[in-house]
Scaffold this motif. Structure first.
Motif, PDB file in Angstrom:
ATOM      1  N   PHE A 764       6.477  -0.490  18.782  1.00 24.46           N
ATOM      2  CA  PHE A 764       6.069   0.543  19.737  1.00 24.46           C
ATOM      3  C   PHE A 764       6.820   0.361  21.042  1.00 24.46           C
ATOM      4  O   PHE A 764       7.321  -0.715  21.364  1.00 24.46           O
ATOM      5  CB  PHE A 764       4.553   0.492  19.995  1.00 24.46           C
ATOM      6  CG  PHE A 764       4.098  -0.619  20.911  1.00 24.46           C
ATOM      7  CD1 PHE A 764       3.873  -0.379  22.266  1.00 24.46           C
ATOM      8  CD2 PHE A 764       3.913  -1.907  20.431  1.00 24.46           C
ATOM      9  CE1 PHE A 764       3.458  -1.390  23.111  1.00 24.46           C
ATOM     10  CE2 PHE A 764       3.497  -2.925  21.263  1.00 24.46           C
ATOM     11  CZ  PHE A 764       3.267  -2.671  22.607  1.00 24.46           C
ATOM     12  N   ASP A 765       6.934   1.451  21.768  1.00 26.33           N
ATOM     13  CA  ASP A 765       7.387   1.379  23.157  1.00 26.33           C
ATOM     14  C   ASP A 765       6.502   2.301  23.975  1.00 26.33           C
ATOM     15  O   ASP A 765       5.783   3.150  23.424  1.00 26.33           O
ATOM     16  CB  ASP A 765       8.871   1.723  23.309  1.00 26.33           C
ATOM     17  CG  ASP A 765       9.211   3.074  22.704  1.00 26.33           C
ATOM     18  OD1 ASP A 765       8.640   4.076  23.163  1.00 26.33           O
ATOM     19  OD2 ASP A 765      10.043   3.143  21.780  1.00 26.33           O
ATOM     20  N   MET A 766       6.532   2.143  25.276  1.00 22.08           N
ATOM     21  CA  MET A 766       5.588   2.844  26.138  1.00 22.08           C
ATOM     22  C   MET A 766       6.233   3.152  27.472  1.00 22.08           C
ATOM     23  O   MET A 766       7.173   2.468  27.898  1.00 22.08           O
ATOM     24  CB  MET A 766       4.335   1.989  26.360  1.00 22.08           C
ATOM     25  CG  MET A 766       4.625   0.576  26.822  1.00 22.08           C
ATOM     26  SD  MET A 766       3.194  -0.512  26.754  1.00 22.08           S
ATOM     27  CE  MET A 766       2.546  -0.299  28.414  1.00 22.08           C
ATOM     28  N   ILE A 767       5.738   4.204  28.106  1.00 20.03           N
ATOM     29  CA  ILE A 767       6.217   4.590  29.421  1.00 20.03           C
ATOM     30  C   ILE A 767       5.037   5.135  30.207  1.00 20.03           C
ATOM     31  O   ILE A 767       4.133   5.762  29.641  1.00 20.03           O
ATOM     32  CB  ILE A 767       7.347   5.644  29.325  1.00 20.03           C
ATOM     33  CG1 ILE A 767       7.948   5.941  30.708  1.00 20.03           C
ATOM     34  CG2 ILE A 767       6.862   6.917  28.672  1.00 20.03           C
ATOM     35  CD1 ILE A 767       9.184   6.811  30.654  1.00 20.03           C
ATOM     36  N   SER A 768       5.030   4.855  31.507  1.00 27.64           N
ATOM     37  CA  SER A 768       3.891   5.253  32.335  1.00 27.64           C
ATOM     38  C   SER A 768       3.734   6.766  32.371  1.00 27.64           C
ATOM     39  O   SER A 768       4.701   7.514  32.497  1.00 27.64           O
ATOM     40  CB  SER A 768       4.078   4.714  33.756  1.00 27.64           C
ATOM     41  OG  SER A 768       3.031   5.167  34.595  1.00 27.64           O
ATOM     42  N   ALA A 769       2.480   7.210  32.250  1.00 24.67           N
ATOM     43  CA  ALA A 769       2.156   8.636  32.348  1.00 24.67           C
ATOM     44  C   ALA A 769       1.310   8.921  33.575  1.00 24.67           C
ATOM     45  O   ALA A 769       0.668   9.969  33.673  1.00 24.67           O
ATOM     46  CB  ALA A 769       1.430   9.093  31.080  1.00 24.67           C
ATOM     47  N   GLY A 770       1.264   7.980  34.523  1.00 23.05           N
ATOM     48  CA  GLY A 770       0.521   8.194  35.758  1.00 23.05           C
ATOM     49  C   GLY A 770      -0.958   7.836  35.640  1.00 23.05           C
ATOM     50  O   GLY A 770      -1.399   7.247  34.652  1.00 23.05           O
ATOM     51  N   PHE A 771      -1.721   8.187  36.678  1.00 25.95           N
ATOM     52  CA  PHE A 771      -3.151   7.876  36.747  1.00 25.95           C
ATOM     53  C   PHE A 771      -3.973   9.122  36.401  1.00 25.95           C
ATOM     54  O   PHE A 771      -3.598  10.244  36.758  1.00 25.95           O
ATOM     55  CB  PHE A 771      -3.520   7.382  38.141  1.00 25.95           C
ATOM     56  CG  PHE A 771      -3.087   5.969  38.426  1.00 25.95           C
ATOM     57  CD1 PHE A 771      -3.982   4.923  38.363  1.00 25.95           C
ATOM     58  CD2 PHE A 771      -1.769   5.683  38.744  1.00 25.95           C
ATOM     59  CE1 PHE A 771      -3.595   3.618  38.617  1.00 25.95           C
ATOM     60  CE2 PHE A 771      -1.358   4.385  38.996  1.00 25.95           C
ATOM     61  CZ  PHE A 771      -2.278   3.347  38.932  1.00 25.95           C
ATOM     62  N   ARG A 772      -5.086   8.887  35.724  1.00 24.24           N
ATOM     63  CA  ARG A 772      -6.002   9.984  35.381  1.00 24.24           C
ATOM     64  C   ARG A 772      -7.418   9.622  35.827  1.00 24.24           C
ATOM     65  O   ARG A 772      -7.840   8.467  35.728  1.00 24.24           O
ATOM     66  CB  ARG A 772      -5.981  10.247  33.875  1.00 24.24           C
ATOM     67  CG  ARG A 772      -4.632  10.708  33.365  1.00 24.24           C
ATOM     68  CD  ARG A 772      -4.643  10.943  31.863  1.00 24.24           C
ATOM     69  NE  ARG A 772      -5.516  12.042  31.476  1.00 24.24           N
ATOM     70  CZ  ARG A 772      -5.607  12.499  30.225  1.00 24.24           C
ATOM     71  NH1 ARG A 772      -4.872  11.945  29.273  1.00 24.24           N
ATOM     72  NH2 ARG A 772      -6.420  13.482  29.937  1.00 24.24           N
ATOM     73  N   THR A 773      -8.148  10.630  36.310  1.00 26.98           N
ATOM     74  CA  THR A 773      -9.526  10.418  36.741  1.00 26.98           C
ATOM     75  C   THR A 773     -10.412  10.137  35.530  1.00 26.98           C
ATOM     76  O   THR A 773     -10.298  10.808  34.496  1.00 26.98           O
ATOM     77  CB  THR A 773     -10.049  11.655  37.489  1.00 26.98           C
ATOM     78  OG1 THR A 773      -9.190  11.916  38.614  1.00 26.98           O
ATOM     79  CG2 THR A 773     -11.461  11.426  37.987  1.00 26.98           C
ATOM     80  N   VAL A 774     -11.298   9.142  35.652  1.00 30.69           N
ATOM     81  CA  VAL A 774     -12.126   8.730  34.521  1.00 30.69           C
ATOM     82  C   VAL A 774     -13.485   9.437  34.591  1.00 30.69           C
ATOM     83  O   VAL A 774     -13.886   9.981  35.622  1.00 30.69           O
ATOM     84  CB  VAL A 774     -12.338   7.194  34.514  1.00 30.69           C
ATOM     85  CG1 VAL A 774     -11.000   6.479  34.450  1.00 30.69           C
ATOM     86  CG2 VAL A 774     -13.138   6.746  35.735  1.00 30.69           C
TER      87      VAL A 774
END
Length: 789
Positions: A764-774
């Protein structure tokens, strides 16, 4: 370097021997190319760098990532892990050009290295794995190049020798992922010179056709190449000595060149007129000399109207020399970007990277934008308003330094002796006029998304650990440390980043500590009980006043959450801080605190670093400075604004919490696919796409149209063409790809989970998708996790 010392150096150097040129050559800025190699991880950047060094005769034999013998990956951790961790600069002499080449990491955890390199280059070679096409971090580095306005770029479709590599699919992925609307194919691959290999769908690459110079290149099994000019009469293709008459690529050569010239003429009226004067026969475009084509190609590339595309196999050194030729021909020089053209222009340079060496001390990597930097001279750090002294100047050949007496306009080098300079600082001549002291565009560090506590082993280790963390954050601005509730926290861009930070603290700075449990770096927003904005003529209330050091200070601030159409400043961790005129204020860390607004901004930054409700950093706030009183000591404004800001946030109440999300691309075999998907969904992931690897999911709205672009036939990549004909099968070992959006907090141990679920076959690889409100239930979980509920 004295001749005797040089001879001693050559005798002692490790094989393969580096050939460092110390011969003085006339300085010609028009022949300089400040460029970088950028890509997704495992696309072959470091391998292409080795191939470039071999082709340019800097190396007598190329190293390998697998054996840990590459030139630019010289850190022990890089050679042990087989990945690039830090960017490495090396001057390369190629024909009559000089490339200041920067090899960058591909892993998202080391995105700061790409940020800093992108700020000072004038061109970038973006590599693509021809099997995978455009990947998550490909788009990530492309956005970084856009952010700093890198004027020229070129795609290198690498790994054409891999089974399943597809030249056509790689080009289509450029359009599907909206990297550029007009990719311009300059070279075509020849998988084999034996036509039967096409019929048998054999993977490989043995040659290239240069459509601009109208040449055919052939590489033998020993890596030696021969070049053959192609005929200018289409009837002569049946009589080629170096290519059999029944070779499947022959019918596509003339149409490919014709399409190249016609597409290019859409951006050049002069070329259009030239083509219109040619006779209307199939061979008319074949006789056009490359010297008549290159000026139009270069102009269109400099204006970003086209995206040049070449291909090859870096590990086999196929296509490297052609790519280098086009870097020299098409990339911008220091003269092609905004600069002070006066010969007597004052010194102006940007510090784009800072590193620490136990022997040499602080090493500051700089790019000269005007004037000339000489050894043993003084400079002024315009960003921090500090005078510095230059002790030595170096050219870095990866890890090998060579002392020089000066760094001229356009050069990339290293300055020793600077004590206060940090990444992104502007340095000028001490006697430069005020107009030349303006601060250049800063380098934006990515947001930290994960943290861990740093526990000194004893009380005597506390100060060395704090000093080491401060030094580390100077070399890598994406590393941040602070003190929360009595414990030291270090923040980074990912789990791998923290592992490297831990290793550097132990090995480079030799401090004694233990690293605590990793924890995701959450953020808090503004509560709902915030005060309404001030009126046009600011109405100061008691909320805008405080007493500090026996003095009453007023700082009136408008504070509210960001709206959906507003974007936060990455330098302010997603917040937007404005002055009285509504203009964004730079981060206090990257600016001189010489005026009241910047002093107030420094206090605001202090308050934003830790919420009074949760101790989490605050994000997604819009803050505008409206009014202030001037105390007897200006420095009181910083403390006063921090108190007022903190009181306002406390009054607003606890706001929503945000956590970092990452986009994961997971590969698994058909027989383990169900278990992998089940695990992802159980850990809060949102599935976005499921495919067989031949096509990737698109997260943009609409692709660039294929009309008006040349897309070569699929048969140019025979093994991929065969796969497309057969279609997907239900073989249990067939690789399948899953794209999912998942909270980082649920994926910290995903490497070991995936290994167990997939029998060791998953990747797997991954890249930041920012912050989301929980959600509210998740908010309570986070508060319990951080000890606030």
């Amino acid at each position: 370097m004295q001749p005797r010392l040089l001879l001693s150096f050559v005798r002692k150097c490790r094989a393969p021997c580096r050939k460092i040129s110390t011969k003085a050559v006339p300085h010609d800025p028009s022949k300089i190319r400040n460029m970088a190699l950028v890509a997704h991880i495992d696309s072959g950047k470091t391998t292409l760098t080795e191939s470039i060094l071999l082709q340019s005769s800097y190396l007598s034999a190329s190293g390998s990532v697998d054996t840990g013998s590459t030139t630019t990956d010289f850190l022990p951790a890089e050679r042990e892990r087989g990945i690039t961790i830090q960017s490495a600069s090396i001057p390369v002499k190629w024909k009559n050009w000089r490339f200041n080449l920067i090899d960058t990491p591909g892993h998202a955890d080391f995105g700061m290295e790409v940020e800093s390199a992108s700020r000072v280059i004038d061109g970038a070679v973006v590599l693509i794995d021809s099997v995978e096409g455009v990947e998550a971090q490909t788009k990530g580095v492309w956005k970084q190049l856009d952010r700093y306005g890198v004027p020229t770029r070129m795609m290198f479709l690498n790994k054409q020798d891999r089974p399943g590599a597809s030249f056509r699919s790689s080009l289509r992925s450029l359009l599907m992922h909206r990297l550029h609307p007009h990719p311009m194919v300059l070279t075509l691959p020849i998988a084999s010179f034996d036509p039967q290999d096409y019929a048998h769908a054999e993977p490989g690459i043995q040659g290239l056709v240069d459509l601009v110079k109208w040449e055919l290149w052939h590489w033998n099994g020993d890596g030696e190449s021969t070049c053959h000019p192609l005929p200018t009469d289409i009837k002569a293709f049946d009589k080629l000595q170096f290519l059999s008459s029944d070779h499947p690529i022959i019918p596509h050569l003339a149409p490919a060149r014709s399409q190249l010239l016609e597409n290019l003429s859409m951006f050049s009226e002069d070329l259009m007129e030239t083509l219109l004067t040619l006779p209307s026969e199939p061979s008319s475009y074949l006789g056009l000399r490359h010297s008549d084509i290159l000026p139009h190609l270069r102009k269109s590339a400099l204006e970003n109207k086209i995206l040049p595309v070449v291909c090859g196999s870096a590990i086999k050194h196929i296509g490297t020399s052609i790519a280098m030729d086009y870097v020299g021909e098409l990339f911008a020089s220091p003269l092609d970007v905004p600069h002070d053209s006066a010969q007597s222009a004052p010194l102006r340079m940007l510090a784009w990277k800072v590193s620490w060496d136990q022997k040499r001390g602080w090493m500051t990597y700089v790019r000269i934008y005007s004037g000339m930097q000489k050894v043993q001279s003084a400079v002024l750090n315009a960003t921090r308003n500090q005078k510095e002294r230059v002790s030595k100047l170096l050219l870095m050949y990866a890890s090998e330094p060579v002392e020089v007496d000066e760094l001229p306009f356009g050069a990339v080098g290293v300055v020793l002796g600077l004590k206060f300079t940090r990444t992104g600082d502007t340095l000028v001549s001490p006697g430069a006029p005020p107009s030349s002291r303006s601060i250049m565009q800063d380098i934006i560090p990515p947001k930290a998304v994960i943290s861990a506590s740093v526990i000194p082993q004893s009380h005597s280790d506390l100060e060395p650990v704090q000093n080491a963390l401060e030094s580390l954050s100077r070399t890598d601005p994406s590393v941040r440390s602070d003190l929360q509730e009595g414990q030291i926290l270090v923040h980074g861009l990912g789990a791998l980043h923290l592992e490297i930070v831990e290793g550097r603290l132990r090995d480079e700075f030799q401090v004694n500590f233990e690293l605590g449990q990793r924890r995701v770096s959450y953020r808090e927003g503004l509560g709902s009980n915030y005060d309404l904005p001030h009126f046009e003529k600011p109405l100061v209330t008691d909320n805008d006043k405080t007493d500090i050091a026996g003095t009453s200070v007023t700082v009136a601030l408008d504070i509210r959450p960001l709206q959906e159409d507003e974007e936060g400043n990455p330098l302010w961790d997603g917040n937007l801080v404005l002055n009285k005129a509504g203009v964004a204020i730079p981060s206090p860390e990257s600016s001189s605190t010489a005026n009241p607004e910047l002093l107030i901004a420094s206090g605001i930054a202090t308050a934003l670093s830790s919420s009074p409700h949760s101790s989490l950093p605050m994000s997604n706030l819009r803050i505008q400075i409206r009014e202030w009183t001037t105390p007897s000591s200006l420095s009181l404004l910083t403390g006063a604004s921090a108190i007022i800001m903190r009181n306002r946030v406390r009054k607003a109440g606890m706001g929503p919490l945000m956590e970092p999300y990452f986009l994961f691309k997971v590969s698994a075999t058909e027989d383990t696919l169900g278990k992998v998907i089940k695990d992802l969904t159980e850990h809060g992931a949102e599935l976005q796409d499921l495919g067989d690897g031949m096509s990737d999911g698109i997260d943009e709205v609409g692709a660039y149209p294929e009309e008006g672009n040349y897309l070569p036939p699929a048969m140019l990549s025979p093994s991929s063409f065969s796969l497309n004909l057969k279609g997907s099968s239900a073989s249990p070992k067939l690789k399948r790809f899953i794209r999912a959006l998942a909270p980082l907090s649920q994926m910290l141990d995903y490497n070991s989970r995936l290994r167990a679920l997939s029998g060791g076959n998953g990747q797997f690889d991954m890249i930041s998708a920012g912050f989301r409100t929980v959600t509210e239930p998740r908010k309570m979980e986070i508060l319990r996790e951080i000890g606030r509920a």
